[in-house]
Design an enzyme around this catalytic site. Structure first.
Site, PDB file in Angstrom:
ATOM      1  N   HIS A 183       0.806  -1.205   0.000  1.00  0.00           N
ATOM      2  CA  HIS A 183       0.000   0.000   0.000  1.00  0.00           C
ATOM      3  C   HIS A 183       0.838   1.254   0.000  1.00  0.00           C
ATOM      4  CE1 HIS A 183      -4.125  -0.138  -0.224  1.00  0.00           C
ATOM      5  NE2 HIS A 183      -4.274  -1.076   0.696  1.00  0.00           N
ATOM      6  N   GLU A 224       1.240 -15.414 -27.725  1.00  0.00           N
ATOM      7  CA  GLU A 224       2.296 -15.511 -26.723  1.00  0.00           C
ATOM      8  C   GLU A 224       2.944 -16.890 -26.701  1.00  0.00           C
ATOM      9  OE1 GLU A 224       0.652 -14.696 -22.814  1.00  0.00           O
ATOM     10  OE2 GLU A 224      -1.225 -15.685 -23.289  1.00  0.00           O
ATOM     11  N   ASP A 275       5.409 -13.982 -22.141  1.00  0.00           N
ATOM     12  CA  ASP A 275       5.402 -15.424 -22.366  1.00  0.00           C
ATOM     13  C   ASP A 275       6.075 -15.782 -23.689  1.00  0.00           C
ATOM     14  OD1 ASP A 275       4.297 -16.742 -20.130  1.00  0.00           O
ATOM     15  OD2 ASP A 275       2.337 -15.899 -20.601  1.00  0.00           O
ATOM     16  N   CYS A 282       0.998  -6.146 -25.491  1.00  0.00           N
ATOM     17  CA  CYS A 282       0.684  -5.843 -24.094  1.00  0.00           C
ATOM     18  C   CYS A 282       1.677  -6.435 -23.109  1.00  0.00           C
ATOM     19  CB  CYS A 282      -0.736  -6.295 -23.753  1.00  0.00           C
ATOM     20  SG  CYS A 282      -0.944  -8.071 -23.866  1.00  0.00           S
TER      21      CYS A 282
END
Ligand code: PEP
Ligand code: MG
Length: 584
Positions: free
Chosen positions: A203, A445, A469, A516
């Site tokens: 956090h 991928e 990947d 991506c």
């Protein structure tokens, strides 16, 4: 010293050490029904006071406080009023005859342990939220002191303060900071923080990024050497720390700080500027997110939508498979928050490094080559159909696209599309509305998919290249294994040729293609990929301004020239050296 840089920027300040008080159980047992009733009342009053206090904090958020802070505080109210927490605590008081403080300590400690041991770093970091609400309850039960945090309001004067240092803001040094600490911190006096514990998804790190405070976490015990009022410089990008640097070094760090601040201003000024190259080529920059709450942050960095929404987290946060209704609510929230921008939702990508606690999988010799992602979805068709229907229903509320991970052959794509048709038919029969034109695309991928991109492009509506990947499968090297991870290089000619081929095949077949994987956020790759014809990048939102800056000052001519040169090298290190030289 060095830690993990989690929020960029250079801070120069004087040290303010914050030491948290810890409570311990007393072991004192209650005698008599009256005592039990009193402890139950005390517990309920502590809950009421805690909730009221958090509501006041939410109300006190100013326009400059990031919206994410209120979300965190709202989540704390939900946790405090969770019926399971209440029944666990009450059972300890009523049956175990424990006093309210001991009961709260026991229940929260057990929960903290459970979360800390979770493999997913995001969920593991939620232990800090439980600790935070536990501390708040203990404060209202009178077990912990109730004085205001030294981080709120004006920081106290410190003994031994020299006048030259008095002008410097504070840099907080602590073992860890609670989510409430980071939210309520008075930024007029605090310029950064260095913590012994934590990682990039803790956090403290998330809020530091939201509030734009430079921060370094995970510094370990080396921070013990730092004392109150020492001069500390931290670089929240590299994770470096300097204690009491000499004059020459301090002057150099000040210059670097000014240069960084100028660069940050330049990048911020690009937020609403379209990513257009000097010759007019328009590039779309989107964000990779895992929670609907990340959307605001994505827009803040200038994202034009979401190129990858990883649905795994929606599943990991539950204790059993979320129902169609629960998923629908989640995707609908996402669609509504997207303000009409495109959102690509990826179907469940579990297995490999992403286990689901309530979906036990037999141990596999090679989990990354095993039962994962689309392979599970096609095996457990009910789970896949439920997810597809939930996304379809949400498509009435925004511009959604569906993305399927780990496709390795045409057969998988065809079966997935048949199930997609089944999902649509079921909804139509029930008269449920959805976007009839919602695109159905695949991740590229796996090398077999990349090599057959010309075939897959005839049946997929779009491609999204997952270089994380793709790299490890192409190089047959596990990126998590230190001994071989150096082989996992996206700049290896084998990987680059595959990416180039996939982009070309998508263009020849007139389907959109985006990238991506982490490579999308690497400034070294921007020109090379645009040179290959890539027009859509999806990445972690904070990287968007840096990538946009490269795009707006370059031309397609230059990008094609870079591509030609790169494709002539046979060694990945020559490629990265060349890319570094042209970026310098
Ligand atoms: C990828 O493999 O590049 C990708 C984006 O997917 P993930 O990192 O979720 O496996
Ligand atoms: Mg992947």
């Amino acid at each position: 010293m060095r830690g993990i840089g989690v929020s960029p920027g250079i801070s120069i300040g004087r040290v303010l050490r914050v030491v948290r008080q810890k409570a311990a159980t007393t072991g004192i047992l209650l005698s008599g029904d009256e005592a039990v009733r009193e402890e139950v009342d005390r517990y309920r009053a502590a809950i009421d006071h805690s909730v009221a206090e958090i509501k006041t904090l939410i109300g006190a958020q100013t326009g400059t406080t990031p919206s994410g802070a209120a979300d965190i505080l709202e989540a704390h109210i939900e946790m405090l009023t969770d019926p399971q927490l209440e029944s666990d605590v009450l059972e300890r008081i009523q049956v175990g005859k424990k006093n309210a403080s001991d009961a709260v300590l026991e229940v929260t400690s057990r929960l903290i342990e459970t979360f800390r041991n979770m493999e997913d770093p995001y969920l593991a970091a939620r232990a800090a939220d439980i600790e935070d609400i536990g501390q708040r309850l203990l404060k209202h039960l009178g077990t912990l002191p109730s004085q205001t945090s030294p981080l709120e309001g004006s920081a106290p004067a410190r003994p031994g303060e020299h006048s030259a240092q008095a002008d410097l803001p504070f840099i907080i040094v602590a073992e860890d900071l609670s989510p409430s600490d980071t939210i309520t911190m008075d930024l007029r006096r605090i310029a950064g923080f260095a913590l012994q514990k934590g990682g990039s998804t803790s956090h403290a790190a998330i809020v530091a990024r939201l509030r734009g405070i430079p921060a370094v976490v995970g510094c370990g015990t080396s921070l013990d050497q730092v004392a109150d009022n020492d001069i500390l410089v931290l670089d929240g990008a590299t994770g470096q720390l300097w204690v009491n640097p000499g004059d020459a070094l301090l002057a150099e760090l000040r210059r670097k700080k000014i240069a960084q601040a100028e660069n940050a201003l330049l990048l911020a000024s690009l937020k609403d500027v379209p990513a257009r190259m000097v010759d007019g080529r328009r590039i779309r920059l989107l964000a990779n997110i895992s929670h609907v709450g990340d959307m605001k942050d994505a827009f803040r960095h200038g994202a034009e939508g979401v190129g990858l929404f990883r649905t795994e987290f929606l599943f990991m946060e539950k204790s059993s498979f979320p129902t169609e209704e629960e998923q629908f609510t989640g995707y609908k929230d996402l669609a509504r928050t997207s303000q009409g921008t495109p959102v690509t939702i990826r179907t469940l990508d579990i297995g490999g490094d992403k286990p689901l606690p309530y979906f036990p999988m037999p141990k596999e010799q090679n989990p990354f080559l095993g039962h994962r992602a689309i392979r599970i979805s096609l095996d457990k068709k009910g789970i896949f159909l439920t997810q597809l229907k939930a996304i379809l229903r949400a498509s009435s509320f925004g511009k959604l696209k569906i993305l399927v991970p780990m496709v390795s052959n045409m057969q998988e794509l065809r079966v997935a599309k048949e199930l997609f048709t089944t999902a649509k038919n079921e909804l139509m029969q029930k008269g449920v509305s959805f976007d009839k034109d919602i695109p159905f695309g695949i991740m590229i991928e796996v090398p077999s998919a990349a090599v057959t991109a010309d075939l897959l492009a005839q049946e997929a509506d779009f491609f999204s290249i997952g270089t994380n990947d793709l790299c490890q499968y192409t190089m047959a090297a596990d990126r998590m294994n230190d001994k071989v991870s150096h082989l996992c290089d996206p700049y290896h000619p084998a990987v680059l040729r595959l990416i180039h081929f996939v982009i070309q095949q998508a263009q020849l077949n007139n389907i959109p293609v985006s990238l991506c994987g982490e490579m999308a956020a690497d400034p070294l790759a921007t020109l090379l990929l645009t040179g290959m014809g890539l027009e859509e990048f999806s990445m972690n939102a904070p990287s968007i301004p840096t990538i946009k800056h490269i795009i707006v000052k370059s031309s397609m001519n230059k990008a094609r020239q870079v591509l030609r040169q790169v494709m002539e090298f046979d060694d990945p290190s020559d490629i990265t050296q060349y890319l570094q030289d042209i970026n310098a």
